[in-house]
Scaffold this motif. Sequence first.
Motif, PDB file in Angstrom:
ATOM      1  N   HIS A   1      -5.110   8.786 -10.172  1.00 51.93           N
ATOM      2  CA  HIS A   1      -5.207   9.268  -8.792  1.00 51.93           C
ATOM      3  C   HIS A   1      -6.033   8.269  -7.983  1.00 51.93           C
ATOM      4  O   HIS A   1      -7.222   8.467  -7.740  1.00 51.93           O
ATOM      5  N   ALA A   2      -5.396   7.181  -7.574  1.00 55.12           N
ATOM      6  CA  ALA A   2      -6.135   6.077  -6.963  1.00 55.12           C
ATOM      7  C   ALA A   2      -6.769   6.460  -5.628  1.00 55.12           C
ATOM      8  O   ALA A   2      -7.901   6.050  -5.331  1.00 55.12           O
ATOM      9  N   LEU A   3      -6.055   7.238  -4.820  1.00 48.82           N
ATOM     10  CA  LEU A   3      -6.604   7.614  -3.518  1.00 48.82           C
ATOM     11  C   LEU A   3      -7.831   8.510  -3.685  1.00 48.82           C
ATOM     12  O   LEU A   3      -8.859   8.332  -3.009  1.00 48.82           O
ATOM     13  N   ALA A   4      -7.736   9.488  -4.601  1.00 43.71           N
ATOM     14  CA  ALA A   4      -8.876  10.367  -4.865  1.00 43.71           C
ATOM     15  C   ALA A   4     -10.034   9.569  -5.473  1.00 43.71           C
ATOM     16  O   ALA A   4     -11.205   9.836  -5.172  1.00 43.71           O
ATOM     17  N   ALA A   5      -9.713   8.596  -6.310  1.00 40.38           N
ATOM     18  CA  ALA A   5     -10.758   7.758  -6.906  1.00 40.38           C
ATOM     19  C   ALA A   5     -11.462   6.936  -5.834  1.00 40.38           C
ATOM     20  O   ALA A   5     -12.685   6.746  -5.883  1.00 40.38           O
TER      21      ALA A   5
ATOM     22  N   GLU B   1      -5.073  -0.414  -7.160  1.00 37.83           N
ATOM     23  CA  GLU B   1      -4.021   0.441  -7.708  1.00 37.83           C
ATOM     24  C   GLU B   1      -3.191   1.101  -6.612  1.00 37.83           C
ATOM     25  O   GLU B   1      -2.087   1.563  -6.869  1.00 37.83           O
ATOM     26  N   GLN B   2      -3.720   1.151  -5.406  1.00 38.07           N
ATOM     27  CA  GLN B   2      -2.938   1.641  -4.269  1.00 38.07           C
ATOM     28  C   GLN B   2      -2.081   0.540  -3.644  1.00 38.07           C
ATOM     29  O   GLN B   2      -1.333   0.790  -2.705  1.00 38.07           O
ATOM     30  N   GLY B   3      -2.217  -0.683  -4.152  1.00 43.67           N
ATOM     31  CA  GLY B   3      -1.493  -1.801  -3.575  1.00 43.67           C
ATOM     32  C   GLY B   3      -2.186  -2.411  -2.376  1.00 43.67           C
ATOM     33  O   GLY B   3      -1.627  -3.293  -1.718  1.00 43.67           O
ATOM     34  N   ARG B   4      -3.404  -1.974  -2.104  1.00 49.12           N
ATOM     35  CA  ARG B   4      -4.163  -2.510  -0.958  1.00 49.12           C
ATOM     36  C   ARG B   4      -4.970  -3.718  -1.435  1.00 49.12           C
ATOM     37  O   ARG B   4      -6.203  -3.715  -1.482  1.00 49.12           O
ATOM     38  N   LEU B   5      -4.241  -4.763  -1.798  1.00 48.71           N
ATOM     39  CA  LEU B   5      -4.874  -5.903  -2.445  1.00 48.71           C
ATOM     40  C   LEU B   5      -5.775  -6.690  -1.502  1.00 48.71           C
ATOM     41  O   LEU B   5      -6.785  -7.249  -1.934  1.00 48.71           O
ATOM     42  N   ALA B   6      -5.418  -6.752  -0.225  1.00 47.68           N
ATOM     43  CA  ALA B   6      -6.263  -7.494   0.705  1.00 47.68           C
ATOM     44  C   ALA B   6      -7.644  -6.846   0.806  1.00 47.68           C
ATOM     45  O   ALA B   6      -8.670  -7.536   0.784  1.00 47.68           O
TER      46      ALA B   6
END
Length: 403
Positions: free
Chosen positions: A125-129, A156-161
């Motif tokens: 749960h990447a957003l909750a994390a 893990e959400q793909g928000r690499l920047a």
Amino acid sequence: MAAEPSLNEAEAALLQQAEGMAPAAAANLLLEETTAESSAALPFARGVFLLRAEEREAALAAFRDACQRAPDFHRARLNVVKLLMMQGEPALAAQELRVLLAATHGLDTGELWSLLARCELELGHALAAEAASRQALLWWPEDRPCRLMLIQALAEQGRLADAALLARREVLAAPTEAWLWGVIANAELQAGRNREAMAVLDVARRFAVATDNMQEMLFELFLSEKLYRLAAQQLESRAGVDTEVPRGLLLRGAQALLTGGAEEEARRVLALLGDDASLTPEERGAYGRLQSRLAILAGDNAAAGACLRRVLAENPLDGAALIALGRLALDDGQLVEAEDCFERARQLTDFAREARMALARVAMAREDWAEALQQLQEARKLAPSPELDESIRQLQAWLAKHK
């Protein structure tokens, strides 16, 4: 409010007695003396002794008993959380943490949010994390594990920047965290900045923290940018310090370099494999085929044929080697040997079309135009193509003209 259980005199004396005993014996004594009316402190103490005795399952049951007797005994619930996490039950641990966070608990709030962030990461749960990590950092702004969990959650959400922005700060303080370099490199790749990604991966390599995947990524980037010399040097430098360089990577690297026209670099990388006795049968086949191609480029068809025959001696069903050996024989005018190789390759599904087309060449060399046409038509049945259609059309026209 958080409530610490009270003890009567008998229970206090019992705990004092237990302190002087071995952990397992103390836990058994407390179990025998605990009744339905006993304070939650007794099962809590039993849980502590069971932990010392490394009996986690029994300790978890004891701490849960303490929670049932005193729902506001939050230290006991926190121990339940930690044991659930030890046992690989992040979902149950997260439930207990939410109970604690919803209460006026008197515990370290930063620790609770940090534990919840870890649970959410394990659950995917990447957003909750991310949310839990940010809450933890409000209480523990200098806590590096919390900062690392936030980076992981963002990645893990793909928000690499966003993740890379934080990761760059962390690697300045501790450059040996390999996965942080991976986050930064992937962010550069996501943004289409291949050269910057190469620079990041090369720095990680120089710090000796690049993983196998990162090493392969760097090699692929060198190839994509046609930096063949650097690609070969990277594999050579790695082999110089790491005897466990994957054989498959060296083989694939030599193949890619040769395909890119970097013959000398391919030779150097292939030489890193050393004695082919250390390779698996599949790797030995690839190794022999590569040696053969390099021998052909050097103008030594005899050596190329010898390499291919060694491959086929170990694996008679190596279709690529059969096709390559057949072509060598055909070029040398050895039509019987060429036909034999192509006929054997024709029995292999993955090479049937290529073998049919090669057999057409053998037939043409014998001036058997009808046989050549039949082989081309059979090849078209397997996989049609405009080029094949044109070859068939031309051959049909020639046959019609010379009837």
